[in-house]
Design a protein around this motif. Sequence first.
Motif, mmCIF file in Angstrom:
data_model
loop_
_atom_site.group_PDB
_atom_site.id
_atom_site.type_symbol
_atom_site.label_atom_id
_atom_site.label_comp_id
_atom_site.label_asym_id
_atom_site.label_seq_id
_atom_site.Cartn_x
_atom_site.Cartn_y
_atom_site.Cartn_z
ATOM 1 N N GLY A 62 -7.470 13.714 5.382
ATOM 2 C CA GLY A 62 -6.469 13.562 6.352
ATOM 3 C C GLY A 62 -5.785 14.683 6.542
ATOM 4 N N LYS A 81 1.958 9.363 12.147
ATOM 5 C CA LYS A 81 0.793 8.629 11.308
ATOM 6 C C LYS A 81 0.651 9.421 9.908
ATOM 7 N N LEU A 141 -3.351 4.507 0.835
ATOM 8 C CA LEU A 141 -3.950 4.197 -0.160
ATOM 9 C C LEU A 141 -3.698 2.709 -0.827
ATOM 10 N N ASN A 188 0.722 -1.300 0.226
ATOM 11 C CA ASN A 188 -0.016 -0.087 0.049
ATOM 12 C C ASN A 188 0.816 1.260 -0.001
ATOM 13 N N LYS A 211 -11.939 10.529 -5.485
ATOM 14 C CA LYS A 211 -11.791 9.792 -4.348
ATOM 15 C C LYS A 211 -10.406 9.843 -3.609
ATOM 16 N N SER A 231 -10.039 11.757 0.088
ATOM 17 C CA SER A 231 -9.161 10.964 1.186
ATOM 18 C C SER A 231 -8.035 11.680 1.711
ATOM 19 N N ILE A 232 -7.295 12.419 0.692
ATOM 20 C CA ILE A 232 -6.004 13.075 1.181
ATOM 21 C C ILE A 232 -6.548 14.473 1.990
ATOM 22 N N GLY A 234 -0.028 1.434 10.614
ATOM 23 C CA GLY A 234 -0.785 2.856 10.394
ATOM 24 C C GLY A 234 0.325 3.725 11.264
ATOM 25 N N LEU A 280 -1.170 10.934 6.564
ATOM 26 C CA LEU A 280 -2.547 11.273 6.101
ATOM 27 C C LEU A 280 -3.359 10.291 5.824
ATOM 28 N N VAL A 281 -3.116 9.467 4.959
ATOM 29 C CA VAL A 281 -3.896 8.510 4.204
ATOM 30 C C VAL A 281 -2.945 7.412 3.827
#
Length: 89
Positions: A79, A42, A47, A18, A71, A75-76, A36, A44-45
């Motif tokens: 975050g 952590k 994917l 990922n 999408k 998502s970004i 994570g 931001l996202v």
Amino acid sequence: MITQDIVRRLWDEAGNGNLAIWENETITLVPADYCGETKGKKPLVILKPISLVNRYEHLAFALNDEELLTKIEESIRAGGGHVTRGPRT
């Protein structure tokens, strides 16, 4: 960050793990079972390339798919990151 650059990276890394997108706009490959967090930070996202780009026969289709681009951007931004869509080719 440019959305289409992220799609290209997702395409290239499909099957390898990922992608974690970090606050400093770097993208790193992480294992599928990534917890994570790295060194107390952590991303931001995270994917998942296979679920995002595997349905496309060609990279060009993914680069121009409005739903996919939106999408990723949402998502970004959710975050706390910044992303810009590049020009369509």
